[in-house]
Scaffold this active site. Sequence first.
Site, PDB file in Angstrom:
ATOM      1  CG  ASP A   1      -7.970  -3.172  -1.862  1.00 17.58           C
ATOM      2  OD1 ASP A   1      -8.541  -4.393  -2.625  1.00 17.58           O
ATOM      3  OD2 ASP A   1      -8.322  -3.076  -0.739  1.00 17.58           O
TER       4      ASP A   1
ATOM      5  CB  SER B   1     -19.332 -12.386   6.385  1.00 19.59           C
ATOM      6  OG  SER B   1     -18.439 -13.438   5.417  1.00 19.59           O
TER       7      SER B   1
ATOM      8  CD1 TRP C   1     -10.551  -1.091  -2.871  1.00 22.78           C
ATOM      9  CD2 TRP C   1     -10.410   1.334  -3.262  1.00 22.78           C
ATOM     10  NE1 TRP C   1     -10.244  -0.460  -1.660  1.00 22.78           N
ATOM     11  CE2 TRP C   1     -10.210   0.798  -1.717  1.00 22.78           C
ATOM     12  CE3 TRP C   1     -10.181   2.599  -3.643  1.00 22.78           C
ATOM     13  CZ2 TRP C   1      -9.996   2.017  -0.931  1.00 22.78           C
ATOM     14  CZ3 TRP C   1     -10.104   3.658  -2.702  1.00 22.78           C
ATOM     15  CH2 TRP C   1     -10.043   3.310  -1.315  1.00 22.78           C
TER      16      TRP C   1
ATOM     17  NE  ARG D   1     -12.282   0.308   1.607  1.00 20.95           N
ATOM     18  CZ  ARG D   1     -13.118  -0.283   2.783  1.00 20.95           C
ATOM     19  NH1 ARG D   1     -14.113  -0.285   3.231  1.00 20.95           N
ATOM     20  NH2 ARG D   1     -12.191  -1.152   3.323  1.00 20.95           N
TER      21      ARG D   1
ATOM     22  N   GLY E   1     -10.477 -16.823  -7.201  1.00 19.43           N
ATOM     23  CA  GLY E   1     -10.661 -15.549  -6.763  1.00 19.43           C
ATOM     24  C   GLY E   1     -11.380 -15.828  -5.395  1.00 19.43           C
TER      25      GLY E   1
ATOM     26  CB  THR F   1     -14.205 -12.194  -0.511  1.00 21.40           C
ATOM     27  OG1 THR F   1     -14.193 -10.755  -0.270  1.00 21.40           O
ATOM     28  CG2 THR F   1     -14.360 -12.949   0.943  1.00 21.40           C
TER      29      THR F   1
ATOM     30  CG  ASP G   1      -2.300  -0.765   0.823  1.00 23.38           C
ATOM     31  OD1 ASP G   1      -2.566  -0.844  -0.331  1.00 23.38           O
ATOM     32  OD2 ASP G   1      -2.911  -1.181   1.803  1.00 23.38           O
TER      33      ASP G   1
END
Length: 391
Positions: free
Chosen positions: A164, A355, A240, A236, A222, A224, A104
Amino acid sequence: MQTIERLLTYPEITAGEAERLRGHAADIIEGNLEQFTDAFQPSNSTNGFYTPSGNTTWTTGFWTGEIWLAYEKTGSSRLRAAGERQVESFLERIRNKVDVAHHDMGFLYSPSCVAAWKLTGNEHAREAAVLAADNLMERFQEKGGFFQAWGALGAEDNYRLIIDCLLNMPLLFWAGDVTGNPDYRQKAAIHIQNAMKYVIRPDHSTYHTYFFDPATGEPRKGVTHQGYRDGSAWARGQAWGIYGAALSYSRLKNPEYIDIFEKLTDFFLTHLPEDLVPYWDFDFQDGSDEPRDSSAAAAAACGMLEMAKHLSEQKAQYYRSMAARLVRALAEHCAVRDSRESNGLLLHGTYAKSSPYNTCPDLGVDECTSWGDYYYMEALTRLTTDWDPYW
Ligand code: GLY
């Protein structure tokens, strides 16, 4: 759920109102300097209030970015001095490699140090941002062709890119411009191409993260991290993708990225609830008691306003008007009006919500987030000026 026809009936924020809110936000930011000049705002508020924190985590660049955005609005020497002090902290951080073993670097160093360099020509800011770009370059994985987001380099359980990271790529394009080294741009272009190829699903929703085989670089799956489930669209993350596609197009001029931008944005807009403030994951719709993520709408609006600069007048007008609708909704439902309620700018963000299917604890649920505040202020700035991006 929404239709585009229905969305077109929503009111847009007026230029006058956006300018007023921008001024109000700049006042809040300047008022916060007493607490947050030699300290940073943390990733999110607690019960509405940020408390001073050190320059750690991936989010501190947003507070410094808010200082620069407020400085652009008011020209206040106090804001400039605070921004310059924070640049010194960012230089020290990257020189000493404090909490920078992750991707980041763009979120940290674009709104803080690239901004300072562009606005004031601060040489320490330039040095810090180039060092941050170099730090990010060390995370490029030739096998798969991407920047590894988190964890030990090459580790199988973290051999993945995340959506992101598209927002970290502008730091590399900038570093290429100021140093003349073509490697930054080349690697950024490879990463962007692969991110676009793998995270976007056939219905134009997006995966948060995508794994590759560390031995061969073959795509795996893929998954999460912060979304509700692997197959859902984390709000979000979708934002992104929207802003990332716009910034990628602005640098690479690949027409595929316009098409991607349009499809991701269409998915985002048509999955918004009645009041236009997205739930934290698009699995949730009107009637749900799940929390919202206002920061997703703020970042998506910035992406639309960036992309509008590169489109035909008719399309540009469409995306500007959609952004102006999102910002109006944020102003109406989420903007902080009373300093007794919060010392941030934008309520009802969600950093992470656990979750049964993701790997996150609850964090900053229904709070201000530092990036939500930053992108809200950036959107107000974009709506009222011909803004030269920090990205
Ligand atoms: N980039 C991490 C997040 O959006 O929470």
